[in-house]
Design an enzyme around this catalytic site. Sequence first.
Site, mmCIF file in Angstrom:
data_model
loop_
_atom_site.group_PDB
_atom_site.id
_atom_site.type_symbol
_atom_site.label_atom_id
_atom_site.label_comp_id
_atom_site.label_asym_id
_atom_site.label_seq_id
_atom_site.Cartn_x
_atom_site.Cartn_y
_atom_site.Cartn_z
ATOM 1 N N LYS A 253 31.110 60.570 106.358
ATOM 2 C CA LYS A 253 32.025 59.714 107.118
ATOM 3 C C LYS A 253 33.475 59.940 106.663
ATOM 4 C CE LYS A 253 28.480 56.062 107.677
ATOM 5 N NZ LYS A 253 28.237 54.600 107.475
ATOM 6 N N TYR B 48 26.605 54.011 117.046
ATOM 7 C CA TYR B 48 26.275 52.715 116.448
ATOM 8 C C TYR B 48 25.885 51.675 117.505
ATOM 9 C CZ TYR B 48 27.467 53.923 111.642
ATOM 10 O OH TYR B 48 27.465 54.457 110.373
ATOM 11 N N PHE C 32 31.028 42.722 112.621
ATOM 12 C CA PHE C 32 31.919 43.763 112.102
ATOM 13 C C PHE C 32 31.895 45.034 112.965
ATOM 14 C CE2 PHE C 32 27.797 43.767 109.914
ATOM 15 C CZ PHE C 32 27.343 45.061 110.179
ATOM 16 N N ARG D 67 17.496 60.106 102.871
ATOM 17 C CA ARG D 67 17.790 58.675 102.692
ATOM 18 C C ARG D 67 17.714 58.270 101.214
ATOM 19 N NH1 ARG D 67 20.067 55.199 106.598
ATOM 20 N NH2 ARG D 67 19.105 53.459 105.493
ATOM 21 N N THR E 184 22.066 50.768 102.090
ATOM 22 C CA THR E 184 23.213 50.585 102.995
ATOM 23 C C THR E 184 24.393 49.918 102.291
ATOM 24 O OG1 THR E 184 21.629 50.342 104.807
ATOM 25 C CG2 THR E 184 23.885 49.578 105.207
ATOM 26 N N ARG F 248 25.754 56.611 97.874
ATOM 27 C CA ARG F 248 26.443 55.367 98.240
ATOM 28 C C ARG F 248 26.751 54.510 97.004
ATOM 29 N NH1 ARG F 248 22.918 53.865 103.635
ATOM 30 N NH2 ARG F 248 24.265 54.913 105.157
ATOM 31 N N ASN G 258 30.407 53.464 103.133
ATOM 32 C CA ASN G 258 29.342 54.008 102.284
ATOM 33 C C ASN G 258 29.191 55.525 102.396
ATOM 34 O OD1 ASN G 258 28.249 53.962 104.815
ATOM 35 N ND2 ASN G 258 26.712 52.400 104.369
ATOM 36 N N HIS H 255 26.159 58.851 106.503
ATOM 37 C CA HIS H 255 25.138 58.355 107.420
ATOM 38 C C HIS H 255 23.943 59.290 107.352
ATOM 39 C CE1 HIS H 255 23.008 57.108 111.015
ATOM 40 N NE2 HIS H 255 22.860 58.395 111.258
ATOM 41 N N GLU I 102 20.199 60.830 117.708
ATOM 42 C CA GLU I 102 21.489 61.096 117.068
ATOM 43 C C GLU I 102 21.829 62.596 117.075
ATOM 44 O OE1 GLU I 102 21.280 57.333 113.938
ATOM 45 O OE2 GLU I 102 21.009 59.372 113.192
HETATM 46 P P1 IDP Z 1 22.338 52.635 107.455
HETATM 47 O O1 IDP Z 1 23.655 53.369 107.590
HETATM 48 O O2 IDP Z 1 21.906 52.505 106.012
HETATM 49 O O3 IDP Z 1 21.248 53.190 108.341
HETATM 50 P P2 IDP Z 1 22.693 50.449 109.390
HETATM 51 O O4 IDP Z 1 22.031 49.100 109.295
HETATM 52 O O5 IDP Z 1 22.205 51.386 110.442
HETATM 53 O O6 IDP Z 1 22.601 51.111 107.924
HETATM 54 O O7 IDP Z 1 24.243 50.174 109.565
HETATM 55 C C1 IDP Z 1 25.134 51.182 109.995
HETATM 56 C C2 IDP Z 1 26.423 51.091 109.184
HETATM 57 O O8 IDP Z 1 27.054 49.824 109.427
HETATM 58 C C3 IDP Z 1 26.231 51.130 107.667
HETATM 59 O O9 IDP Z 1 26.105 52.444 107.152
HETATM 60 C C4 IDP Z 1 27.488 50.459 107.173
HETATM 61 O O10 IDP Z 1 28.628 51.336 107.215
HETATM 62 C C5 IDP Z 1 27.675 49.364 108.237
HETATM 63 N N1 IDP Z 1 27.024 48.116 107.858
HETATM 64 C C6 IDP Z 1 25.698 47.825 107.958
HETATM 65 N N2 IDP Z 1 25.413 46.579 107.576
HETATM 66 C C7 IDP Z 1 26.598 46.031 107.226
HETATM 67 C C8 IDP Z 1 26.973 44.714 106.757
HETATM 68 O O11 IDP Z 1 26.150 43.800 106.586
HETATM 69 N N3 IDP Z 1 28.302 44.538 106.510
HETATM 70 C C9 IDP Z 1 29.232 45.510 106.702
HETATM 71 N N4 IDP Z 1 28.934 46.737 107.142
HETATM 72 C C10 IDP Z 1 27.631 47.008 107.401
HETATM 73 MG MG MG Z 2 21.112 53.234 110.395
#
Ligand code: IDP
Ligand code: MG
Length: 169
Positions: free
Chosen positions: A13, A53, A61, A93, A99, A110, A124, A127, A138
């Site tokens: 990212k 997304y 957010f 992963r 996350t 991360r 983080n 992705h 994707e």
């Molecule tokens: P992942 O990237 O671990 O698969 P997802 O739930 O798909 O997690 O969320 C996508 C992205 O959204 C995350 O990588 C992170 O940048 C952001 N994100 C997810 N959950 C939160 C949260 O609770 N607060 C703030 N940002 C979040």
């Molecule tokens: Mg995800």
Amino acid sequence: MIVAEQQTLVLIKPDGLKKSLTGNVLTRLSETKLTIIGAKIVKPTRDLSVAHYSHMKDKPFFEELIRYLMGEFHTPRVMALVYHGEDAIEKVRGICGSTNPEEADPVSIRGAYGRITTKGVYENVIHASTNEEEAEREIKLWFKPGELILEPYPVKEEVASNYRRKVWA
Ligand code: IDP
Ligand code: MG
């Protein structure tokens, strides 16, 4: 146990590119012994970011998340890669970590490099797809068939007319 060959989409990212973490991230991912079958630098459009997304669209957010992926807080660049091989999704992963960067294993990507902004977005760094269905969606979103050295999904040919494209002058 027979483990299936899989593909997974990885995005480094904009925070990862801005912080010059590309090399560190690729080195960590090389521990998986998976094969990179496609790689490029992309300037994500809003449409691409929203499509990527789409499952987060009801989150408070969401707008910040889209701006983060488009690089508005860092640099408008993402490195997109497709990794291929046995158990690719879980292997990648695992190295990424959870996350939430504050809860992620400190030696994961991360955990080592992520942070939470004052506005609450998890920056983080990386992705990675979470399952085969998500990976297919994707990968098709970020790559065209000719940009991968394998054809992991069925392709068809189209004859294009009235088609403008740039070539080297
Ligand atoms: P992942 O990237 O671990 O698969 P997802 O739930 O798909 O997690 O969320 C996508 C992205 O959204 C995350 O990588 C992170 O940048 C952001 N994100 C997810 N959950 C939160 C949260 O609770 N607060 C703030 N940002 C979040
Ligand atoms: Mg995800």
